[in-house]
Structures are given as C-alpha cells and as structure tokens.
Design a protein around this motif. Structure first.
Motif, short mmCIF file in Angstrom:
data_model
loop_
_atom_site.label_atom_id
_atom_site.label_comp_id
_atom_site.label_asym_id
_atom_site.label_seq_id
_atom_site.Cartn_x
_atom_site.Cartn_y
_atom_site.Cartn_z
N TYR A 174 65.56 35.71 49.22
CA TYR A 174 65.27 35.69 50.62
C TYR A 174 64.19 33.91 50.61
CZ TYR A 174 60.55 36.41 47.67
OH TYR A 174 59.99 36.83 47.03
N TYR A 175 64.01 32.83 49.72
CA TYR A 175 63.62 31.98 49.64
C TYR A 175 64.02 31.44 50.61
CZ TYR A 175 59.15 30.61 47.60
OH TYR A 175 57.75 29.24 47.76
N LEU A 176 65.21 30.58 50.21
CA LEU A 176 65.89 29.44 51.55
C LEU A 176 65.76 30.31 52.81
CD1 LEU A 176 69.64 29.30 49.99
CD2 LEU A 176 67.48 27.91 49.91
N ASP A 177 65.26 31.23 53.04
CA ASP A 177 65.32 31.74 54.74
C ASP A 177 63.84 32.15 55.23
OD1 ASP A 177 68.14 31.45 55.08
OD2 ASP A 177 68.10 33.49 54.17
N TYR A 178 62.76 32.48 53.96
CA TYR A 178 61.86 32.98 54.60
C TYR A 178 60.66 32.06 53.70
CZ TYR A 178 63.97 36.57 56.75
OH TYR A 178 65.04 36.70 57.43
N GLN A 179 61.25 31.23 52.39
CA GLN A 179 59.90 30.14 51.36
C GLN A 179 59.19 32.61 50.48
OE1 GLN A 179 60.03 28.72 54.80
NE2 GLN A 179 62.47 28.39 53.96
N ASN A 180 58.16 31.68 50.95
CA ASN A 180 56.87 32.82 50.33
C ASN A 180 56.66 34.24 51.20
OD1 ASN A 180 55.68 31.20 52.17
ND2 ASN A 180 53.61 31.40 50.45
N ARG A 181 57.04 34.05 52.65
CA ARG A 181 57.13 35.40 52.99
C ARG A 181 58.14 36.64 52.64
NH1 ARG A 181 58.79 33.63 57.30
NH2 ARG A 181 59.87 31.57 56.90
N ARG A 182 57.76 37.07 51.76
CA ARG A 182 59.05 38.03 51.00
C ARG A 182 58.85 39.54 52.20
NH1 ARG A 182 58.17 41.95 45.42
NH2 ARG A 182 58.31 39.73 44.76
N PRO A 183 57.51 39.77 52.58
CA PRO A 183 57.23 40.86 53.99
C PRO A 183 58.20 40.69 54.71
CG PRO A 183 55.00 39.99 52.78
CD PRO A 183 56.30 39.28 52.04
N ASP A 184 57.88 39.23 55.63
CA ASP A 184 59.19 39.27 56.51
C ASP A 184 60.45 39.32 56.10
OD1 ASP A 184 56.61 38.26 57.73
OD2 ASP A 184 57.36 36.08 58.02
N TYR A 185 60.99 39.47 55.03
CA TYR A 185 62.74 39.37 54.42
C TYR A 185 62.62 41.03 54.24
CZ TYR A 185 65.58 40.55 50.61
OH TYR A 185 66.16 40.96 50.01
N VAL A 186 61.35 41.93 54.27
CA VAL A 186 61.61 43.24 53.82
C VAL A 186 61.88 43.64 54.62
CG1 VAL A 186 60.52 44.80 52.80
CG2 VAL A 186 60.36 42.99 51.52
N ASN A 187 61.01 43.73 55.46
CA ASN A 187 60.94 44.34 56.30
C ASN A 187 62.21 43.94 57.83
OD1 ASN A 187 58.04 45.69 56.35
ND2 ASN A 187 57.01 43.67 56.80
N ALA A 188 62.59 42.70 58.26
CA ALA A 188 63.64 41.99 59.09
C ALA A 188 64.44 42.90 57.91
CB ALA A 188 63.83 40.94 58.92
N VAL A 189 64.91 42.76 57.07
CA VAL A 189 65.93 43.65 55.90
C VAL A 189 65.53 45.30 56.35
CG1 VAL A 189 66.43 44.88 53.90
CG2 VAL A 189 66.22 41.91 54.43
N LEU A 190 64.72 45.65 56.53
CA LEU A 190 64.57 47.50 56.87
C LEU A 190 64.70 47.98 57.89
CD1 LEU A 190 61.29 48.72 54.76
CD2 LEU A 190 62.97 49.65 54.57
N ASP A 191 64.37 47.04 59.39
CA ASP A 191 64.31 46.78 61.07
C ASP A 191 65.83 46.64 60.47
OD1 ASP A 191 61.97 48.05 61.04
OD2 ASP A 191 61.44 45.57 61.58
N LYS A 192 66.97 45.76 60.57
CA LYS A 192 67.92 45.47 60.66
C LYS A 192 69.04 45.17 59.86
CE LYS A 192 65.78 42.37 64.51
NZ LYS A 192 64.63 42.02 63.99
N LEU A 193 69.03 45.73 58.77
CA LEU A 193 70.77 45.35 58.11
C LEU A 193 70.41 47.07 57.28
CD1 LEU A 193 70.24 42.21 56.67
CD2 LEU A 193 71.86 42.76 59.27
#
Ligand code: FE2
Length: 204
Positions: A174-193
């Motif tokens: 996730y770092y290239l897309d979200y840097q340190n915002r791991r929760p944003d990556y995780v929540n987007a994956v759970l909601d959309k993918l």
C-alpha cells in the motif's frame, strides 16, 4: 513445469485480472511492483533455494508443511509461504469485490460475528493492528469463522486453520498509494475489492 533434472519448478501464476483492474483502490503501479517484482522474487528465490535438495520434488504446500517452525529452513519457508500467500491474496481481491457475501457465507458470518459489518470491523482491526509486516485472514475454525493476523510469512495452514481470504499488510502492498495510511488501504479493500465469492468457495 520441470527442469532438466525432473524437479518441480514453481511458477508465478497469472494475475486473475489486469494490473489496472483494481484502480483506484490499488494502482497499476503498486500492482506491477507487488506482483511483478515482490511475488516473482519469492518464486525465483524458492526455486534457487530448493534446487538439488529433498524439497525439490515437493508441491508448494508440502514444502510449507516440511519447513514450518524449522529455524534452519526459515529462508525456504519464508519464500514458499510468501508465494502461497500472494497467490491467495490476488484471489481474495476482485474488481467487482466488496458488497454482500453469497448467502451461505453470509449466514456463517452472521452466526460467527453477529453481522457483516462486525466481521469487516474485525478484519480491519486485525489488519491495522498487525505490528510490522504480515497478513489479516478470515479463516474457518471447525464449524465457525474467525479473524486472525499473522506476522511476516506466517499463514493459517500451519495452525490447522482453513484460510478463506486474506489482506496483505506489508508496506509494499500500500505504501506507493497510501504511504503510512494503512487503515485507508484496508477499509478501501474491504469496501470495494474483497472477494466474498472466493471466501465462500474456500468454505465449501
Ligand atoms: Fe505482499
């Protein structure tokens, strides 16, 4: 595939979708590095490490079982498990993911967690609180479902649990897309993918 000596050559399985298919949640740039560099490197390293050893004729799952917990085989275990984990992760995601699980799985989720939102919340908590590199998993434990997290290359197979889906929380995911915002990556994956159909197939 076999090499000249007849040993098994582990191969990088094709991605189940195009490398831009998970945008905007996961960019083609992230996917091309994650699949084409990281996942490929685990495959290449595994093939180098097992060449000429008693592990050379084994399936991936057999290598994982044979090396788990053995400190002198940690390098082989880590690469074999990471090959397996990443293939499972690609299938845990879908461009048409998110939404509602198939009804059979939804009933199991309701009986184990109280509802889909509670299940997603547990997955998000596991994924965001895993300290350092690792994985969050939905697993089948006997007749019920539960959420676990594992460090580095560890996986449910070696704990007697059947994995249903996973989220990679190594920074390379996730770092290239979200840097340190791991929760944003995780929540987007759970909601959309997240691919509930894959989880339902694994439960069956
Ligand atoms: Fe990864």
């Amino acid at each position: 595939m076999s090499n000249q000596t007849g040993n098994v050559q582990h191969t990088l399985p094709p991605l189940p979708y195009a490398d831009n298919a998970l945008e905007p949640v996961i960019s083609a740039n992230t996917l091309s590095f994650h699949y084409g560099k990281h996942h490929k490197a685990y495959v290449d390293n595994l093939n180098k490490l097992i060449a000429g050893t008693e592990l050379a004729d084994m399936s991936l799952e057999q290598i994982i079982a044979a090396t788990a917990g053995k400190t002198d085989k940690a390098g082989i275990f880590n690469n074999a498990a990471q090959v397996w984990n990443h293939t499972f992760y690609w299938n845990s995601l879908s461009p048409k993911g998110g939404g509602e699980p198939p009804s059979s799985l939804k009933q199991k989720i309701e009986s184990s967690f109280g509802g889909l939102d509670a299940c997603k919340k547990e997955l998000a908590t596991a994924a965001t609180t895993q300290f350092g590199s690792g994985w969050a998993w939905l697993v089948k434990d006997g007749d019920s479902l539960k959420v676990i997290k594992t460090s580095n290359a560890d996986l449910p197979l070696i704990k007697g649990l059947k994995p249903l889906l996973t989220i990679d929380v190594w920074e390379h995911a996730y770092y290239l897309d979200y840097q340190n915002r791991r929760p944003d990556y995780v929540n987007a994956v759970l909601d959309k993918l997240i691919n509930w159909g894959f989880a339902a197939d694994n439960y069956a």
